[in-house]
Design an enzyme around this catalytic site. Structure first.
Site, PDB file in Angstrom:
ATOM      1  N   ASP A 201      43.536  48.116  40.410  1.00 58.39           N
ATOM      2  CA  ASP A 201      43.246  47.663  41.766  1.00 58.39           C
ATOM      3  C   ASP A 201      41.805  47.214  41.691  1.00 58.39           C
ATOM      4  OD1 ASP A 201      42.229  47.485  44.370  1.00 58.39           O
ATOM      5  OD2 ASP A 201      43.865  48.723  45.114  1.00 58.39           O
ATOM      6  N   HIS A 202      41.578  45.898  41.713  1.00 55.89           N
ATOM      7  CA  HIS A 202      40.221  45.435  41.401  1.00 55.89           C
ATOM      8  C   HIS A 202      39.193  45.882  42.454  1.00 55.89           C
ATOM      9  CE1 HIS A 202      41.072  42.080  44.166  1.00 55.89           C
ATOM     10  NE2 HIS A 202      39.781  41.869  44.197  1.00 55.89           N
ATOM     11  N   HIS A 264      44.375  47.754  48.153  1.00 53.27           N
ATOM     12  CA  HIS A 264      42.935  47.747  48.426  1.00 53.27           C
ATOM     13  C   HIS A 264      42.543  48.568  49.657  1.00 53.27           C
ATOM     14  CE1 HIS A 264      43.374  44.692  45.501  1.00 53.27           C
ATOM     15  NE2 HIS A 264      43.515  43.654  46.300  1.00 53.27           N
TER      16      HIS A 264
HETATM   17  C1  BG6 Z   1      43.942  40.125  45.862  1.00 49.69           C
HETATM   18  C2  BG6 Z   1      44.910  39.531  46.826  1.00 49.69           C
HETATM   19  O1  BG6 Z   1      44.434  41.323  45.348  1.00 49.69           O
HETATM   20  O2  BG6 Z   1      42.718  40.377  46.547  1.00 49.69           O
HETATM   21  C3  BG6 Z   1      44.345  38.255  47.414  1.00 49.69           C
HETATM   22  O3  BG6 Z   1      46.110  39.239  46.144  1.00 49.69           O
HETATM   23  C4  BG6 Z   1      43.005  38.516  48.052  1.00 49.69           C
HETATM   24  O4  BG6 Z   1      45.224  37.717  48.390  1.00 49.69           O
HETATM   25  C5  BG6 Z   1      42.101  39.223  47.073  1.00 49.69           C
HETATM   26  O5  BG6 Z   1      42.445  37.268  48.407  1.00 49.69           O
HETATM   27  C6  BG6 Z   1      40.816  39.647  47.741  1.00 49.69           C
HETATM   28  O6  BG6 Z   1      39.936  40.098  46.775  1.00 49.69           O
HETATM   29  P1  BG6 Z   1      38.375  39.954  46.986  1.00 49.69           P
HETATM   30  O7  BG6 Z   1      37.802  40.593  45.779  1.00 49.69           O
HETATM   31  O8  BG6 Z   1      38.085  38.491  47.080  1.00 49.69           O
HETATM   32  O9  BG6 Z   1      38.068  40.663  48.261  1.00 49.69           O
END
Ligand code: BG6
Ligand code: NDP
Length: 518
Positions: A201-202, A264
């Site tokens: 989960d980045h 997230h």
């Molecule tokens: C991803 C989703 O996991 O996270 C995307 O699939 C979303 O839809 C993105 O735009 C948001 O990540 P960040 O790091 O730009 O907030």
């Protein structure tokens, strides 16, 4: 401990970094990316690996083998990846050439014979690059291919840890509901031990998300008030100005609840809500996070619609440019009821949080991009200034801005200078990177490095993953028309803060959303 003063902004102070804070370098290893002709490899994985390489955080014993079906020469593969990084700040052609020598491409399918061939190529390259037997197996295909690829990896003995370690990295989405997540889990666990599995989960790789724990547990002044006695409610917002880009196929299947909430949003929530772990170790931290999921009040099928607002963007204007509505996006069905926005209320039933609502909100094509946590404290118990001021004294708040413009703000009241007794709202403001000129890692850089060093703190454990799907199931059922009531979907103008129903939802609790303010 000595404290250093940050420069700029208000008087934020940070603890001096001890040497243990130095970023660890990776262990020697090979990385096999399965599905390497795709967007993730180009936009995230290779730029992240190159950044680590540039900053000497990758071991010298390192190479990438990209596997995909698209016909492409090694040169073309390298050139397409260079294209993706060369506009980045600090691009250095000489360093890139050095890095690119470690990038290989194998045109092959996703069956056992192809994976076996990949294993042979890896053995050969491992000798050339002195990586030893360690390998990362990165699943970068569409999720529908995951199970087949895992079976093929097992059949070709890539998963075996006969000499060194083998770690599998699995991208989100991890299933599309509890059943499919369990089925995937079943396949994974038949071939990999849990220690080998890195579910990404980045958001967990974002410094400011990790910092929620530091903020809470490295300071003695916040924890005593971090509970139902002092906190009125918590808001977590992840607003995006981007739409669905070229991902209609995926998004039509996912919608905002799967795309942002199951992972997230709930992960951020778990950091805000968790109890202090007794040690800062990956299992101890992950245990506490799971306890939050376990304590979340189930979304009752009957009441889900009282706790959930769903929206979908209509045409509008974002950042000065006109923007079409979701249903007009290429690849989206004209009658789509897929939500691109959701706001929800939830409760954590434990001693710390009983009765404190958590409001979660996320959407696409909103006015601006910001992710933040707002801790709204209770109002003062007695309004002793009520004879002097007409308006009530508003509550204090701590705002943790996850991105962009990462900062923590404490909002409180102070006297207006002068002879009259008047109050003004003021902000104590700490810019997260102000006064820091060391290395900052982006989310993918951090999670790739952690995978190479074997640190699982920032990866999702299987129990947490299953619990989050289970908790979300009634909301998914409702939004997809399988609930007791037909789903209500409110349209909102692209470039707005979301549907008015989300404002009303908060207003019905006597509260307001806190939006992005500097
Ligand atoms: C991803 C989703 O996991 O996270 C995307 O699939 C979303 O839809 C993105 O735009 C948001 O990540 P960040 O790091 O730009 O907030
Ligand atoms: P892509 O859709 O670009 O697919 C990657 C590659 O997989 C394709 O180039 C293709 O290669 C191969 N592929 C396509 N369809 C199939 C199929 N049906 N079966 C087997 N292989 C197929 O995905 P991304 O690179 O965008 O993402 C990879 C994974 O990471 C996905 O699971 C995605 O959900 C996840 N993810 C992606 C993010 C991103 O920013 N892109 C962010 C977070 C997660 P070929 O035809 O050459 O074999």
């Amino acid at each position: 401990m000595a404290f250093e003063k940050t420069t700029g902004g208000a008087s934020g102070r940070i603890g001096k970094a001890p040497s243990a804070c130095d970023t660890p370098s990776s262990e020697p290893c090979a990385v096999l990316i399965v599905g390497a002709s795709g967007d993730l490899t180009k936009r995230k994985l290779i730029p992240a690996l190159f950044y680590l390489f540039r900053n000497r955080l990758l071991s010298d014993g390192f190479f990438v083998l990209g596997l995909a079906r698209s016909p492409m020469s090694e040169e073309a593969f390298r050139a397409s990846l260079e294209e993706a990084v060369k506009d980045n700040k600090g691009f250095d052609a000489r360093l890139w050439a050095e890095f690119a020598r470690r990038l290989y491409y194998l045109q092959a399918g996703y069956d056992a014979a192809s994976l076996k061939k990949a294993g042979e190529v890896m053995d050969e390259k491992a000798r050339a690059h002195a990586t030893g037997p360690n390998r990362i197996l990165y699943l970068s295909t569409p999720p529908s291919a995951y199970e087949g690829v895992i079976e093929a990896m097992a059949a070709s003995r890539l998963a075996a840890e006969e000499r060194g370690w083998a770690r599998i990295v699995i991208e989100k989405p991890y299933g599309r509901d509890l059943e499919s997540a369990k089925a995937l889990e079943n396949t994974v666990s038949r071939h990999f031990r849990e220690e080998q599995v890195f579910r990404i989960d980045h958001y967990l790789g974002k410094d400011t998300v990790q910092n929620i724990m530091m903020f809470r547990f490295a300071n003695s002044i916040f924890e005593p008030v971090w509970n139902r006695h002092f906190i009125d409610h918590v808001q977590i917002t992840a607003a995006e100005s981007l739409g669905i880009e070229k991902r209609a196929g995926y998004y039509e299947e996912a919608g905002v609840l799967r795309d942002m909430f199951q992972n997230h949003m709930l992960q951020v929530l778990s950091f805000v809500g968790m109890e202090p772990p007794s040690v800062y170790e990956s299992e101890a931290v992950r245990d506490e996070k799971v306890k939050v999921f376990r304590a979340m009040r189930p979304l009752d099928r009957g009441s889900v619609m009282d706790n959930l607002v769903l929206g979908q963007y209509a045409e509008g204007e974002v950042n000065g440019a006109s923007s079409r509505g979701y249903r007009e996006e290429e690849g989206v069905s004209k009658g789509s009821i897929v939500p691109t926005f959701a706001a929800m209320r939830l409760f954590i039933d434990n001693w710390r949080w009983q009765g404190v609502p958590f409001y979660l909100r996320s959407g696409k094509r909103l006015r601006s991009r910001f992710t933040q946590v707002t801790i709204q404290f209770k109002a003062v118990p007695h309004q002793m200034f009520s004879r002097l001021f007409e308006e009530e004294i508003g509550p204090n708040a701590v705002i943790i801005r996850i991105q962009p413009d990462e900062r923590i703000q404490l909002r409180f009241h102070a006297k207006k200078p002068g002879s009259r007794v008047c109050l003004r709202d003021v902000v104590m403001d700490f810019g997260y990177t102000e006064g820091y000129d060391g290395l900052v890692l982006e989310a993918y850089e951090r999670v790739l490095l952690d995978c190479m060093t074997g640190d699982k703190m920032l990866f999702i454990r299987s129990d947490a993953m299953e619990m989050s799907w289970k908790w979300l199931a009634p909301a998914l059922d409702y939004s997809e028309g399988r609930g007791k009531a037909a789903p209500e979907l409110s349209l909102y103008r692209a470039g707005s803060f979301g549907p008015v129903e989300a404002e009303r939802f908060m207003a019905s609790d006597g509260r307001k959303w806190v939006d992005y303010e500097r």
